[in-house]
Enzyme design. Structure first.
Site, PDB file in Angstrom:
ATOM      1  N   GLY A  27      54.607   6.718 101.903  1.00  0.00           N
ATOM      2  CA  GLY A  27      53.404   6.907 102.712  1.00  0.00           C
ATOM      3  C   GLY A  27      53.705   7.500 104.076  1.00  0.00           C
ATOM      4  N   HIS A  30      53.435  13.415 105.816  1.00  0.00           N
ATOM      5  CA  HIS A  30      53.476  14.545 106.744  1.00  0.00           C
ATOM      6  C   HIS A  30      53.534  15.832 105.914  1.00  0.00           C
ATOM      7  CE1 HIS A  30      57.707  14.537 105.732  1.00  0.00           C
ATOM      8  NE2 HIS A  30      57.849  13.315 106.218  1.00  0.00           N
ATOM      9  N   HIS A  33      55.722  15.979 102.797  1.00  0.00           N
ATOM     10  CA  HIS A  33      55.205  15.353 101.570  1.00  0.00           C
ATOM     11  C   HIS A  33      54.151  16.257 100.916  1.00  0.00           C
ATOM     12  CE1 HIS A  33      56.293  11.549 103.879  1.00  0.00           C
ATOM     13  NE2 HIS A  33      56.950  11.397 102.756  1.00  0.00           N
ATOM     14  N   GLY A 143      62.191  15.446  98.419  1.00  0.00           N
ATOM     15  CA  GLY A 143      62.614  16.321  99.516  1.00  0.00           C
ATOM     16  C   GLY A 143      64.127  16.300  99.654  1.00  0.00           C
ATOM     17  N   GLN A 149      70.216  10.806  98.669  1.00  0.00           N
ATOM     18  CA  GLN A 149      69.236  10.109  97.811  1.00  0.00           C
ATOM     19  C   GLN A 149      68.951  10.947  96.559  1.00  0.00           C
ATOM     20  OE1 GLN A 149      65.467   7.985  99.024  1.00  0.00           O
ATOM     21  NE2 GLN A 149      64.558   9.967  98.588  1.00  0.00           N
ATOM     22  N   MET A 180      61.003  17.264 109.283  1.00  0.00           N
ATOM     23  CA  MET A 180      59.866  16.337 109.256  1.00  0.00           C
ATOM     24  C   MET A 180      60.305  15.010 108.659  1.00  0.00           C
ATOM     25  SD  MET A 180      56.442  18.158 109.066  1.00  0.00           S
ATOM     26  CE  MET A 180      56.149  19.708 109.917  1.00  0.00           C
ATOM     27  N   ARG A 183      59.823   8.838 110.385  1.00  0.00           N
ATOM     28  CA  ARG A 183      60.440   8.130 111.519  1.00  0.00           C
ATOM     29  C   ARG A 183      60.382   8.941 112.811  1.00  0.00           C
ATOM     30  NH1 ARG A 183      63.955   5.914 107.204  1.00  0.00           N
ATOM     31  NH2 ARG A 183      63.572   3.672 107.193  1.00  0.00           N
TER      32      ARG A 183
END
Ligand code: PAF
Length: 276
Positions: A27, A30, A33, A143, A149, A180, A183
């Site tokens: 969530g 930005h 996403h 992303g 990850q 982007m 955080r």
């Protein structure tokens, strides 16, 4: 756009649809996403986004409690992108109280963010595996800012024989180059002005690498430059792109990975070395 909170609801919707592209998120959406959602449309008839702030990927002293929760605004943005469905489970839905299973990817999780955020990638791997099993997508998009990850998820998808195509989408940046991230909102005005130097130093290091400068000298100079700019460096490493092992001067297919703190905000970024 349809909104679901339970597993039976999203499963029933999934059954009615042929080819599904999935964008898992935490969530606070930005432009990065939304770019994933736009890309996702190219791969499937329907796009589903999940919004779930996953407690198991946060360490005890990390920002789970403070992580921005903006579901209403997120859904407005997703509807404007013609997203087809949003899955908004609560913690109990994903982790029933007697859950005992953890998904852990060994080697590729170990260094960099895995070393400084112990247990983080087990949390990511576990929740992604659960979400994949719930949504059963044909394609899933992530992303590439979180490059490590992406490799962890690629490894688990391969190792567990999940029939899901993974697409890594290039990082979306602010005009000044800052990657982007949800955080970025933690940065104060002064820190926000300093933050783009993270990417500038990555770019400079990439140029030096292309010019043949030694890896150790580049890493040392970059850490000095970041520290002088006000960052507290967690790691700055040049690694092999396919397995994230530390690169030697003879390796090719490289990536520069960085994590550094500005005040209380931990930023990560990376720079792919194209022709080396
Ligand atoms: O990248 C993220 O937003 C999260 O780590 C993910 C993949 C949604 C898992 O919680």
């Amino acid at each position: 756009m349809q909104t679901f909170t339970t597993i039976p609801e999203i499963r029933a919707w999934r059954k009615e649809n042929q080819r599904i592209a999935f964008v898992p998120t935490m969530g606070n959406l930005h432009a990065g996403h939304l770019q994933l959602v736009r890309e996702a449309k190219k791969y499937a008839d329907k796009v589903v986004v999940s919004i779930f702030v996953n407690p198991t990927q946060f360490g005890i002293n990390e920002d789970f409690a403070d992580y921005p929760r903006t579901e209403i605004e997120d859904c407005v943005r997703l509807a404007a992108e013609n997203c087809d469905a949003v899955f908004l489970p609560n913690i109990e839905t994903i982790y029933s109280s007697n859950a005992q299973t953890l998904v852990s990817v060994s080697h590729v999780s170990q260094n960099y963010c895995g070393a400084s955020r112990v247990g983080h990638f087990d949390g990511v791997a576990t929740v992604v595996c659960k979400l994949f099993n719930i949504v059963q997508p044909n394609v899933a998009l992530f992303g590439l800012k979180d490059f490590q990850q992406f490799l962890v998820i690629q490894t688990l998808t391969h190792d567990l024989h999940l029939p899901i195509e993974l697409i890594g989408v290039p990082t979306v940046r602010e005009l000044d180059g800052l990657a982007m991230s949800s955080r970025n909102g933690y940065l104060n005005e002064t820190e926000r002005k300093i933050a783009p130097q993270l990417y500038q130093i990555l770019q400079n290091s990439g140029e030096q690498l292309s010019q043949g400068k030694s890896i150790s000298a580049i890493e040392k100079n970059a850490i000095t430059a970041l520290t002088q700019a006000g960052f507290v460096v967690d790691y700055f490493n040049i690694a092999r792109r396919d397995d994230l092992k530390i690169a030697s001067d003879n390796d090719s297919n490289l990536i520069i990975l960085v994590a550094a703190k500005l005040g209380k905000t931990r930023l990560i970024d990376n720079f792919v070395i194209e022709n080396l």
